[in-house]
Design a protein around this motif. Sequence first.
Motif, PDB file in Angstrom:
ATOM      1  N   PRO A 123      24.979  30.808 -74.208  1.00  0.00           N
ATOM      2  CA  PRO A 123      24.469  30.163 -72.679  1.00  0.00           C
ATOM      3  C   PRO A 123      23.174  30.946 -72.307  1.00  0.00           C
ATOM      4  O   PRO A 123      22.990  31.953 -72.516  1.00  0.00           O
ATOM      5  CB  PRO A 123      25.665  30.585 -71.882  1.00  0.00           C
ATOM      6  N   GLU A 172      34.166  28.960 -77.845  1.00  0.00           N
ATOM      7  CA  GLU A 172      33.481  29.400 -76.698  1.00  0.00           C
ATOM      8  C   GLU A 172      32.683  30.535 -77.077  1.00  0.00           C
ATOM      9  O   GLU A 172      33.111  31.392 -77.843  1.00  0.00           O
ATOM     10  CB  GLU A 172      34.366  29.695 -75.578  1.00  0.00           C
ATOM     11  N   GLY A 175      31.592  33.401 -73.115  1.00  0.00           N
ATOM     12  CA  GLY A 175      32.228  32.916 -71.885  1.00  0.00           C
ATOM     13  C   GLY A 175      32.897  34.139 -71.000  1.00  0.00           C
ATOM     14  O   GLY A 175      32.204  34.124 -69.888  1.00  0.00           O
ATOM     15  N   THR A 180      20.922  32.059 -69.293  1.00  0.00           N
ATOM     16  CA  THR A 180      21.086  32.248 -68.115  1.00  0.00           C
ATOM     17  C   THR A 180      19.913  33.383 -67.694  1.00  0.00           C
ATOM     18  O   THR A 180      19.123  33.533 -68.528  1.00  0.00           O
ATOM     19  CB  THR A 180      22.523  33.051 -67.562  1.00  0.00           C
ATOM     20  N   GLU A 216      21.878  24.002 -79.000  1.00  0.00           N
ATOM     21  CA  GLU A 216      21.647  24.949 -77.704  1.00  0.00           C
ATOM     22  C   GLU A 216      22.780  25.054 -76.988  1.00  0.00           C
ATOM     23  O   GLU A 216      23.706  23.993 -76.985  1.00  0.00           O
ATOM     24  CB  GLU A 216      20.437  24.468 -76.866  1.00  0.00           C
ATOM     25  N   GLY A 217      22.963  26.184 -76.415  1.00  0.00           N
ATOM     26  CA  GLY A 217      24.171  26.327 -75.584  1.00  0.00           C
ATOM     27  C   GLY A 217      24.042  25.934 -74.173  1.00  0.00           C
ATOM     28  O   GLY A 217      23.099  25.303 -73.847  1.00  0.00           O
ATOM     29  N   GLU A 218      24.995  26.267 -73.320  1.00  0.00           N
ATOM     30  CA  GLU A 218      24.889  25.613 -71.965  1.00  0.00           C
ATOM     31  C   GLU A 218      23.573  26.557 -71.482  1.00  0.00           C
ATOM     32  O   GLU A 218      23.352  27.387 -71.387  1.00  0.00           O
ATOM     33  CB  GLU A 218      26.115  26.088 -71.250  1.00  0.00           C
ATOM     34  N   THR A 219      23.188  25.637 -70.260  1.00  0.00           N
ATOM     35  CA  THR A 219      22.243  25.879 -69.717  1.00  0.00           C
ATOM     36  C   THR A 219      22.209  26.014 -68.338  1.00  0.00           C
ATOM     37  O   THR A 219      22.818  24.914 -67.696  1.00  0.00           O
ATOM     38  CB  THR A 219      20.604  25.525 -70.067  1.00  0.00           C
ATOM     39  N   ASP A 220      21.478  26.829 -67.448  1.00  0.00           N
ATOM     40  CA  ASP A 220      21.484  26.692 -65.767  1.00  0.00           C
ATOM     41  C   ASP A 220      20.047  26.645 -65.354  1.00  0.00           C
ATOM     42  O   ASP A 220      19.088  27.007 -66.233  1.00  0.00           O
ATOM     43  CB  ASP A 220      22.388  27.546 -65.252  1.00  0.00           C
TER      44      ASP A 220
END
Length: 435
Positions: free
Chosen positions: A317, A288, A291, A319, A408-412
């Motif tokens: 991520p 992670e 996080g 954000t 690429e990491g998590e995206t919102d």
Amino acid sequence: MYKNACVASAGRAVLEMMQYDWEPLSHGELEQRLDQAVEEILEAELMSKVQAQSSPVILQVSRAEDPVLSLQVQPQDLAHPQLVFHLSDTIAISPDSDHELQRQSAEKAEENPAVQHIMDLLKNANTSYNRSRLAGRARLSLSHTVLLSLTLLSKRRSYRSVSTSFRLEKGNIHRIFFSFCDRVNALEEQQIRWPDGQEMTDNLLPFSSLLGMHDLEERGLPKVLGVLGHTRIPIRLPIGKQDVEKEELDLKHLTKEVHPDSWLNLELVCDGQGRFIHCRISRGSEQERAGDLSRRIKNNPCMVPPGCCLAASSGYPLTEQILTPYSAGRGPRENLFNRTLEGHLCRLDQAVEDLKTRFQRLKYLDMGNYERAKAVVLTACILHNVFLDMGDSVRGQPGRGLKEQEQEGETDEAGLKWRDAIAQQLYSALDMESI
């Protein structure tokens, strides 16, 4: 091959258990304590009876095989107080004058600004450890404790060689060093802290150096609060996870399939001066990325207020508070955004190189205990900030190795829109400047 690996693993396990638990004093240390106690008693009796001036005492200096640790402060080190360690094999004091040698050596150590500053920090720290010490151990002054620990951190020297220099048992060196790390770790909240108020305002950086702060505000471009990234600290693989089941070692697997717990993940956020404002150490098997930090920022929006952001590399991520680069193969607008962001990411790369250059033991920690390895790494990060606050900077050479290619990491959705808006504003601003 299998038997040798098993024997080596068992030997390291026994050694770590012996060093972790209490070890008795050696004959030399016991005799030194007894001699010192007798000398203090005799001196007290003589001083109470004799009031007249005593005749001068002449100490004989003789050669010996054991080197004596000496500390030198060069004139150029006063502006940037760096410790200079070396061993002198030309001076040795006779056993009758060991007490005087220790006193003089302690005075020289205390004269160094860096040692004195760290001593003051440890003395002022409100921890229970500072009011107690381990029983059954050779007494070592605080100045020598700091000197010994900085020697182990700054140089890749073995406990045995340092024990010879300080004339202490290897087990005692081991215990003293980790006790020092525990005391420094207690300063984490004081030395590695997230900025707020005026301190945060003073540390903000323009998103693009090609535009002034006024232009950035007019176009709605954010200011950079810090740079988020990570590095790896290699450690010895824990004994329980070593693969000794095979009779023959496969070199291809050793180079390609490295156990993830053979290193520590060091997650950092640095400001524009290279100081660490966030530090998290985890096992190599933990994948992670930021996080905990993302959740903290989400729950505490004042950590990254509106109009500010953290610059981060791929894999983190995306954000509204953390900006990451676009994937390769995009258009000129995205490439310009990536180049601008890379100008901030290199700050953390330089800070990491400075950290590993000053504390060379971080290049490889020969210890399989996770908690101890974590304590050593955290100690180095805290002292990194301490030295920077003193004005003592060390410039490391940028790494030549290739960086890891990460997905690429998590995206919102909000993060994607915010990044696209910034990229468009930046591209338009620079396009207008070129006209």
